[in-house]
Design a protein around this motif. Sequence first.
Motif, PDB file in Angstrom:
ATOM      1  N   VAL A 152      33.974 -40.709  71.449  1.00 43.42           N
ATOM      2  CA  VAL A 152      35.199 -40.020  71.549  1.00 43.42           C
ATOM      3  C   VAL A 152      35.904 -39.740  72.769  1.00 43.42           C
ATOM      4  CG1 VAL A 152      36.284 -37.693  70.564  1.00 43.42           C
ATOM      5  CG2 VAL A 152      34.522 -38.967  69.368  1.00 43.42           C
ATOM      6  N   VAL A 153      35.087 -39.482  73.918  1.00 45.16           N
ATOM      7  CA  VAL A 153      35.548 -39.206  75.120  1.00 45.16           C
ATOM      8  C   VAL A 153      36.162 -40.449  75.869  1.00 45.16           C
ATOM      9  CG1 VAL A 153      35.217 -38.447  77.397  1.00 45.16           C
ATOM     10  CG2 VAL A 153      34.144 -37.291  75.441  1.00 45.16           C
ATOM     11  N   THR A 154      35.305 -41.395  75.611  1.00 44.44           N
ATOM     12  CA  THR A 154      35.798 -42.906  76.154  1.00 44.44           C
ATOM     13  C   THR A 154      37.077 -43.268  75.578  1.00 44.44           C
ATOM     14  OG1 THR A 154      33.432 -43.397  76.559  1.00 44.44           O
ATOM     15  CG2 THR A 154      35.198 -45.166  76.414  1.00 44.44           C
ATOM     16  N   VAL A 155      37.141 -43.054  74.380  1.00 42.24           N
ATOM     17  CA  VAL A 155      38.567 -43.377  73.499  1.00 42.24           C
ATOM     18  C   VAL A 155      39.446 -42.662  74.347  1.00 42.24           C
ATOM     19  CG1 VAL A 155      40.083 -43.578  71.612  1.00 42.24           C
ATOM     20  CG2 VAL A 155      37.465 -44.197  71.536  1.00 42.24           C
ATOM     21  N   ALA A 156      39.492 -41.392  74.491  1.00 41.01           N
ATOM     22  CA  ALA A 156      40.337 -40.638  75.176  1.00 41.01           C
ATOM     23  C   ALA A 156      40.653 -40.873  76.423  1.00 41.01           C
ATOM     24  CB  ALA A 156      39.970 -39.290  74.958  1.00 41.01           C
ATOM     25  N   PHE A 157      39.616 -41.088  77.167  1.00 42.87           N
ATOM     26  CA  PHE A 157      39.681 -41.465  78.787  1.00 42.87           C
ATOM     27  C   PHE A 157      40.560 -42.587  78.878  1.00 42.87           C
ATOM     28  CE2 PHE A 157      38.222 -43.290  82.592  1.00 42.87           C
ATOM     29  CZ  PHE A 157      38.061 -42.297  83.604  1.00 42.87           C
ATOM     30  N   ALA A 158      40.140 -43.760  77.986  1.00 39.30           N
ATOM     31  CA  ALA A 158      41.018 -45.056  78.141  1.00 39.30           C
ATOM     32  C   ALA A 158      42.548 -44.792  77.731  1.00 39.30           C
ATOM     33  CB  ALA A 158      40.499 -46.406  77.291  1.00 39.30           C
ATOM     34  N   ASP A 159      42.646 -43.832  76.772  1.00 33.06           N
ATOM     35  CA  ASP A 159      44.054 -43.552  76.180  1.00 33.06           C
ATOM     36  C   ASP A 159      44.889 -42.955  77.211  1.00 33.06           C
ATOM     37  OD1 ASP A 159      46.290 -43.540  74.636  1.00 33.06           O
ATOM     38  OD2 ASP A 159      45.468 -41.669  73.402  1.00 33.06           O
ATOM     39  N   GLU A 160      44.333 -42.067  78.017  1.00 30.01           N
ATOM     40  CA  GLU A 160      44.999 -41.353  78.986  1.00 30.01           C
ATOM     41  C   GLU A 160      45.372 -42.217  80.078  1.00 30.01           C
ATOM     42  OE1 GLU A 160      42.492 -38.126  80.714  1.00 30.01           O
ATOM     43  OE2 GLU A 160      42.903 -36.828  78.825  1.00 30.01           O
ATOM     44  N   ARG A 161      44.850 -43.468  80.467  1.00 35.97           N
ATOM     45  CA  ARG A 161      45.049 -44.364  81.402  1.00 35.97           C
ATOM     46  C   ARG A 161      45.920 -45.372  80.908  1.00 35.97           C
ATOM     47  NH1 ARG A 161      41.675 -41.097  82.323  1.00 35.97           N
ATOM     48  NH2 ARG A 161      40.895 -40.442  84.622  1.00 35.97           N
TER      49      ARG A 161
END
Length: 412
Positions: A233-242
């Motif tokens: 979940v965090v990796t999807v959000a991390f990529a989305d933020e960038r």
Amino acid sequence: MPSPYRALFAEPGTKSFSAAGFLGRMPLSMMGIGVVTMISQLTGRYGLAGALSATIALSAAAVGPQISRLVDRHGQRRVLRPATLVTLLAAAGLLLAAHLEWPDWTLFVCAAGIGTVPSLGAMIRARWAALYRGTPKLHTAYSFESVVDEVCFIFGPIISIGLSTAWFPEAGPLLAACFLAVGVFWLTAQRATEPEPHPRERHGGGSALRSAGLQVLVATFAATGTIFGSVDVVTVAFADERGHKAAASVVLALYAAGSCVAGAVFGLLRFSGAPERRWLLGVGAMAVSMIPLLLVGNLPLLAAALFVAGLSIAPTMITTMSLIEEHVLRAKLTEGMTWVSTGLAVGVALGSSVAGWVIDAAGARAGYGVPAVAGAVAVAVGFLGYRRLRRPAAGRGGTVEHHSEREERHLA
């Protein structure tokens, strides 16, 4: 393919059931992350997305061991087909409810129904155990299946996230359901390699979870599952933020690739000494590998850190299967393997949910604190339960790694 792996497929039917198991396990890596991607695309609510993914995992944790217990008693074909039909109907309901913007409670009801999905990994490993129990080939077979698991986690997220972001939001979970249907019905059509069922009167009632050693494995892997669920979940959000949400699939694929490489090498090795020591070392390595994630600030560094982190996963899981052989009666082997998957599922549920809340409150970077804490908990539980793992169940006789020594004592 190296010769120890080629030798596995000398027995008739092994290629077919392994291929069916591969297809049937693709949803393991596609459904949860597909639901997260679908809901975040449709609503923008990561908290809801993580909670639905957690609901699927919790439902599977509750129902999965019961399905596997029925499989041990009645056989794979009689149990897996109706269980899979329930899963497919629930998945169709979830996609329809999300597309038509039905109330949130309908999403959760359908997500809970998806939890009836059978543990295909346990079913395939039970077939290998029926063929090669008591021989060194079983270690190689478990290693091969761990590699297959990781191949699923390499390509599954790429396919699921890629389809949901490039085509339409429901595409990833829809394809996952199709893979499940084909895999299960193909596997259950293969009767020759199906393990013999063990009716209740032949081994008594009660759950495999009564084993003290299995309890330690399940508890530890609940914490380990929290790592996996939160990292996704965090990796999807991390990529989305960038601004590169689709790149999350590639980053997560590298996480699985590290495990795949390590598992393939691990299967070619032969070990002496107690497997519980290697298991505890693997759990510790998984925990330590989460610390660098707190420090990365861009996707390339994150991808490199996750690849290294993945190197400890498959060897630890392979050793876990050997420990289950030590601590669970043969008639309850499928259930015992599924209980470990259940521990992972509970952890995935917790990790997905907590990570979603942390992301909504403090951003993706802070979300990597969740797997770091979970790793520390896994090590603590492993150390506390280590003495239980040193006492195999009565009559089990050790793992496949001690086969030659046992055989020599028997002949003597």
